[in-house]
Design a protein around this motif. Structure first.
Motif, PDB file in Angstrom:
ATOM      1  N   UNK A 117       1.183 -21.438  -2.608  1.00 55.19           N
ATOM      2  CA  UNK A 117       0.845 -20.775  -3.873  1.00 55.19           C
ATOM      3  C   UNK A 117       0.401 -19.338  -3.629  1.00 55.19           C
ATOM      4  N   UNK A 118       1.119 -18.641  -2.739  1.00 60.02           N
ATOM      5  CA  UNK A 118       0.803 -17.255  -2.388  1.00 60.02           C
ATOM      6  C   UNK A 118       1.996 -16.365  -2.717  1.00 60.02           C
ATOM      7  N   UNK A 119       1.699 -15.119  -2.965  1.00 55.76           N
ATOM      8  CA  UNK A 119       2.709 -14.085  -3.158  1.00 55.76           C
ATOM      9  C   UNK A 119       2.304 -12.871  -2.323  1.00 55.76           C
ATOM     10  N   UNK A 120       3.301 -12.173  -1.804  1.00 53.46           N
ATOM     11  CA  UNK A 120       3.074 -10.979  -0.991  1.00 53.46           C
ATOM     12  C   UNK A 120       3.796  -9.815  -1.650  1.00 53.46           C
ATOM     13  N   UNK A 121       3.062  -8.759  -1.939  1.00 48.05           N
ATOM     14  CA  UNK A 121       3.632  -7.518  -2.472  1.00 48.05           C
ATOM     15  C   UNK A 121       3.598  -6.480  -1.357  1.00 48.05           C
ATOM     16  N   UNK A 122       4.756  -6.080  -0.889  1.00 48.46           N
ATOM     17  CA  UNK A 122       4.854  -5.093   0.185  1.00 48.46           C
ATOM     18  C   UNK A 122       5.363  -3.787  -0.406  1.00 48.46           C
ATOM     19  N   UNK A 123       4.516  -2.770  -0.423  1.00 49.76           N
ATOM     20  CA  UNK A 123       4.888  -1.440  -0.915  1.00 49.76           C
ATOM     21  C   UNK A 123       5.483  -0.683   0.263  1.00 49.76           C
ATOM     22  N   UNK A 124       6.799  -0.539   0.264  1.00 48.84           N
ATOM     23  CA  UNK A 124       7.481   0.034   1.423  1.00 48.84           C
ATOM     24  C   UNK A 124       7.566   1.553   1.377  1.00 48.84           C
ATOM     25  N   UNK A 125       7.879   2.129   0.209  1.00 52.99           N
ATOM     26  CA  UNK A 125       8.060   3.590   0.124  1.00 52.99           C
ATOM     27  C   UNK A 125       7.507   4.102  -1.203  1.00 52.99           C
ATOM     28  N   UNK A 126       6.841   5.242  -1.119  1.00 59.29           N
ATOM     29  CA  UNK A 126       6.348   5.957  -2.296  1.00 59.29           C
ATOM     30  C   UNK A 126       6.611   7.443  -2.061  1.00 59.29           C
ATOM     31  N   UNK A 127       7.149   8.128  -3.059  1.00 61.09           N
ATOM     32  CA  UNK A 127       7.477   9.537  -2.877  1.00 61.09           C
ATOM     33  C   UNK A 127       7.369  10.251  -4.216  1.00 61.09           C
ATOM     34  N   UNK A 128       7.223  11.570  -4.138  1.00 56.94           N
ATOM     35  CA  UNK A 128       7.184  12.429  -5.317  1.00 56.94           C
ATOM     36  C   UNK A 128       7.984  13.689  -5.016  1.00 56.94           C
ATOM     37  N   UNK A 129       8.458  14.337  -6.057  1.00 57.03           N
ATOM     38  CA  UNK A 129       9.246  15.558  -5.889  1.00 57.03           C
ATOM     39  C   UNK A 129       8.405  16.816  -5.955  1.00 57.03           C
ATOM     40  N   UNK A 130       7.165  16.734  -6.425  1.00 53.54           N
ATOM     41  CA  UNK A 130       6.336  17.921  -6.587  1.00 53.54           C
ATOM     42  C   UNK A 130       6.670  18.733  -7.811  1.00 53.54           C
ATOM     43  N   UNK A 131       7.508  18.219  -8.711  1.00 50.13           N
ATOM     44  CA  UNK A 131       7.927  18.975  -9.890  1.00 50.13           C
ATOM     45  C   UNK A 131       7.261  18.483 -11.167  1.00 50.13           C
ATOM     46  N   UNK A 132       6.158  17.749 -11.026  1.00 49.04           N
ATOM     47  CA  UNK A 132       5.436  17.261 -12.189  1.00 49.04           C
ATOM     48  C   UNK A 132       4.305  18.215 -12.539  1.00 49.04           C
ATOM     49  N   UNK A 133       3.850  18.122 -13.786  1.00 43.61           N
ATOM     50  CA  UNK A 133       2.668  18.873 -14.185  1.00 43.61           C
ATOM     51  C   UNK A 133       1.432  18.277 -13.518  1.00 43.61           C
ATOM     52  N   UNK A 134       0.427  19.098 -13.306  1.00 41.10           N
ATOM     53  CA  UNK A 134      -0.823  18.612 -12.710  1.00 41.10           C
ATOM     54  C   UNK A 134      -1.657  17.899 -13.778  1.00 41.10           C
ATOM     55  N   UNK A 135      -2.247  16.757 -13.415  1.00 40.65           N
ATOM     56  CA  UNK A 135      -2.151  16.073 -12.122  1.00 40.65           C
ATOM     57  C   UNK A 135      -0.888  15.244 -12.007  1.00 40.65           C
ATOM     58  N   UNK A 136      -0.469  14.991 -10.780  1.00 41.49           N
ATOM     59  CA  UNK A 136       0.731  14.202 -10.557  1.00 41.49           C
ATOM     60  C   UNK A 136       0.524  12.769 -11.058  1.00 41.49           C
ATOM     61  N   UNK A 190      10.718  -5.263   6.598  1.00 41.26           N
ATOM     62  CA  UNK A 190      11.749  -4.341   7.070  1.00 41.26           C
ATOM     63  C   UNK A 190      11.136  -2.961   7.314  1.00 41.26           C
ATOM     64  N   UNK A 191      11.526  -2.340   8.437  1.00 42.79           N
ATOM     65  CA  UNK A 191      11.064  -1.009   8.815  1.00 42.79           C
ATOM     66  C   UNK A 191       9.540  -0.949   8.878  1.00 42.79           C
ATOM     67  N   UNK A 192       8.960  -1.905   9.604  1.00 39.26           N
ATOM     68  CA  UNK A 192       7.514  -1.978   9.755  1.00 39.26           C
ATOM     69  C   UNK A 192       7.202  -2.080  11.250  1.00 39.26           C
ATOM     70  N   UNK A 193       6.287  -1.265  11.775  1.00 40.21           N
ATOM     71  CA  UNK A 193       6.001  -1.321  13.226  1.00 40.21           C
ATOM     72  C   UNK A 193       5.450  -2.662  13.677  1.00 40.21           C
ATOM     73  N   UNK A 194       4.765  -3.389  12.809  1.00 36.25           N
ATOM     74  CA  UNK A 194       4.269  -4.705  13.207  1.00 36.25           C
ATOM     75  C   UNK A 194       5.424  -5.659  13.510  1.00 36.25           C
ATOM     76  N   UNK A 195       6.486  -5.566  12.713  1.00 30.92           N
ATOM     77  CA  UNK A 195       7.626  -6.447  12.933  1.00 30.92           C
ATOM     78  C   UNK A 195       8.313  -6.142  14.260  1.00 30.92           C
ATOM     79  N   UNK A 196       8.435  -4.867  14.594  1.00 35.31           N
ATOM     80  CA  UNK A 196       9.067  -4.512  15.863  1.00 35.31           C
ATOM     81  C   UNK A 196       8.223  -4.987  17.045  1.00 35.31           C
ATOM     82  N   UNK A 197       6.918  -4.875  16.944  1.00 34.28           N
ATOM     83  CA  UNK A 197       6.047  -5.351  18.012  1.00 34.28           C
ATOM     84  C   UNK A 197       6.105  -6.871  18.134  1.00 34.28           C
ATOM     85  N   UNK A 198       6.192  -7.559  17.001  1.00 37.75           N
ATOM     86  CA  UNK A 198       6.311  -9.016  17.021  1.00 37.75           C
ATOM     87  C   UNK A 198       7.598  -9.444  17.724  1.00 37.75           C
ATOM     88  N   UNK A 199       8.680  -8.733  17.470  1.00 36.38           N
ATOM     89  CA  UNK A 199       9.940  -9.075  18.128  1.00 36.38           C
ATOM     90  C   UNK A 199       9.833  -8.908  19.640  1.00 36.38           C
TER      91      UNK A 199
END
Length: 520
Positions: free
Chosen positions: A81-100, A248-257
């Motif tokens: 009865x568990x769920x895992x939310x993995x936030x892999x990538x977050x990015x911004x373009x810098x073209x928004x009004x302040x505050x982002x 995917x693309x996580x250093x922990x996974x590469x070390x585990x392998x």
């Protein structure tokens, strides 16, 4: 409330006057056995891909432009009865009004899955994993060339993420009270607890971070909140592969392998044994070698229930201590691992686990191929180095999402022939019921040594969801107009000085002047 409406509601309190346009793509669940690849038996999980694209329109006459994007994965483990939310990538373009809007978008995004009342999967416990590594760009190609984008440094990025999780935890405490337990963990490999606390405290000294309790270390020593991987036997017999999930693309996974396929104490993998030499005269293996010696070691390792490599001998404490010497953590920049665990004591009644299958697609979900297609187009076919290019890329991608939802047209029914002369034999009119092609079917697997091979993952009994314009307007696309008092000039300068997504105050560096020498 679906995810799109929740994100738009979280952006409504931003200062300034502007209009936001959001596209939310959530794929239907599919079977996944790569979350804990070294557990025996394999942990059954269900994976969903999530992509959020946020564009901003500063005035009603100005064009839209992408300002923020979030890529994440949601794993559902019904056995615990568990769920895992993995936030892999977050990015911004810098073209928004302040505050982002990136910080407000992420706070609402994580809170939507952390809150049991809005969590879209039938799970009593949620684990949020994040690996913070400072990069110039992640999801918007060439956006670093835009002069308005100011990426955060390594320490500032870790402090920024710590504030995000602290805000979510504080909001959960106010909203749910004692019905939810929230625990926060973080590790900066290579830094002690005092060094990490001091560095992040200095980076966010003037922020209004709520006073929540953090634990410097990993969450695999606690027993209050169940871990996602079910134990194969007694709890004390858990090995490392049942504690740490692989992403995917996580250093922990590469070390585990590497730990799983390490065969000696020096950390060097032994080469595979070659086929034994053959005595050409006697046509038999040479003395000292037999047919079974070549595969004896591999057979032992592949024996059912045996833990491969060093996963059984390395404890979670030793794992994180050795992570400090990994290349991703000693490359000159500080990195951070953040984990948030949320456990609810009340059972949800709107998801009866005995009736609803975790593979059943929900309204508003799309196929995983559509999600991958948009991601591939975003990363390879567009760039955001200038305003003009960002506007063009935003328009093409938004039209592509709408076009994919409206791309499947119904096959028209042939009109009846009113005037037809009888010339003897005629081609029969097509039957509308047979005008569609038969659904594709996977052929049965071939026989191997007279037996059918064991399939690792059984096929999905539910068909892939087909997006439509109704799905597009009800769950994928949405817009909201924000009209609030703008920030003061001092607050705007502080936000710009702290980075495109910061909020940190400007730092004034004083330089000492050299006194001119007077001639004697």
């Amino acid at each position: 409330m679906n995810l799109r409406d929740a994100l738009l509601a979280g952006l409504a309190s931003l200062p300034g006057t502007r209009e936001f346009h959001i596209h939310v793509l959530v794929s239907s669940p599919r079977k996944n056995q790569s979350l804990y690849p070294f557990s025996q038996p394999r942990t059954r999980a269900y994976l969903q891909d999530i992509l959020v694209l946020l564009s901003e329109q500063q005035t009603p006459d100005s064009p839209r432009v992408f300002v923020s994007a979030v890529e994440a994965s949601l794993y559902n483990v019904p056995a615990t009865s568990c769920a895992i939310l993995y936030v892999s990538k977050v990015d911004s373009t810098g073209q928004a009004l302040a505050p982002s809007p990136t910080a407000a978008l992420l706070r609402t995004f994580i809170s939507y899955y952390a809150d049991p009342s809005t969590r879209p999967v039938a799970a009593d416990h949620l684990w949020v994993h994040l690996f913070a590594r400072a990069q110039n760009q992640y999801l918007f190609p060439n956006s670093v060339d835009f002069s308005g984008k100011r990426p955060l440094s390594d320490i500032k990025l870790c402090a920024w993420w710590k504030r995000i999780f602290s805000d979510v935890a504080a909001d959960m405490t106010l909203r749910a009270g004692d019905a939810c337990r929230t625990k926060l963990y973080y590790v900066l490999p290579g830094l002690s607890e005092f060094e990490a606390s001091h560095s992040l405290g200095v980076a966010s000294a003037s922020s209004s971070t709520p006073s929540v309790q953090w634990t410097y270390g990993h969450p695999y020593g606690q027993t209050d909140i169940p871990l996602p991987c079910p134990p194969s036997g007694e709890a004390e017999k858990r090995h490392l592969g049942q504690f740490i999930p692989s992403f995917e693309d996580d250093p922990k996974s590469r070390f585990m392998d590497e730990l799983a396929y390490t065969t000696d104490a020096d950390g060097v993998k032994s080469p595979e044994r070659k086929r034994p030499r053959i005595d050409l005269d006697g046509l038999k293996p040479c003395e000292g070698e037999s047919d079974g010696d070549a595969d004896k070691d591999d057979g032992r390792r592949r024996k059912k229930g045996q833990v491969p490599g060093e996963l059984k001998t390395v404890s979670p404490d030793e794992f994180w201590e050795r992570m400090s010497f990994r290349q991703e953590c000693v490359a000159g920049a500080v990195t951070g691992f953040f984990v948030m665990a949320v456990s609810s004591s009340t059972k949800r009644a709107d998801h009866p686990r005995s009736e609803v299958s975790p593979l059943a697609p929900q309204p508003g979900q799309v196929s995983c191929q559509m999600n991958k297609r948009i991601m591939s187009s975003l990363l390879t076919g567009h760039e955001f180095s200038t305003v003009e290019r960002a506007v063009w890329s935003t328009k093409v991608l938004e039209e592509s999402i709408k076009g994919l939802c409206d791309g499947l047209k119904p096959i028209p029914t042939p009109a009846p022939v009113s005037r037809r002369r009888d010339y003897g034999r005629q081609t029969p009119e097509p039957d509308p019921a047979r005008s569609t092609l038969a659904p594709p079917q996977t052929p049965p697997p071939r026989l191997v040594n007279g037996k059918r091979p064991v399939v690792d993952v059984s096929p999905n009994p539910f068909p892939e969801p087909v997006a439509s314009l109704d799905t597009y307007h009800s769950h994928i696309y949405g817009s909201a107009t924000v009209s609030n008092p703008p920030l003061s000039r001092k607050a705007v300068d502080a936000t710009v000085a702290g980075g495109s997504d910061g909020g940190l105050p400007a730092v004034t560096i004083l330089t000492a002047r050299k006194k001119k020498r007077t001639k004697a």
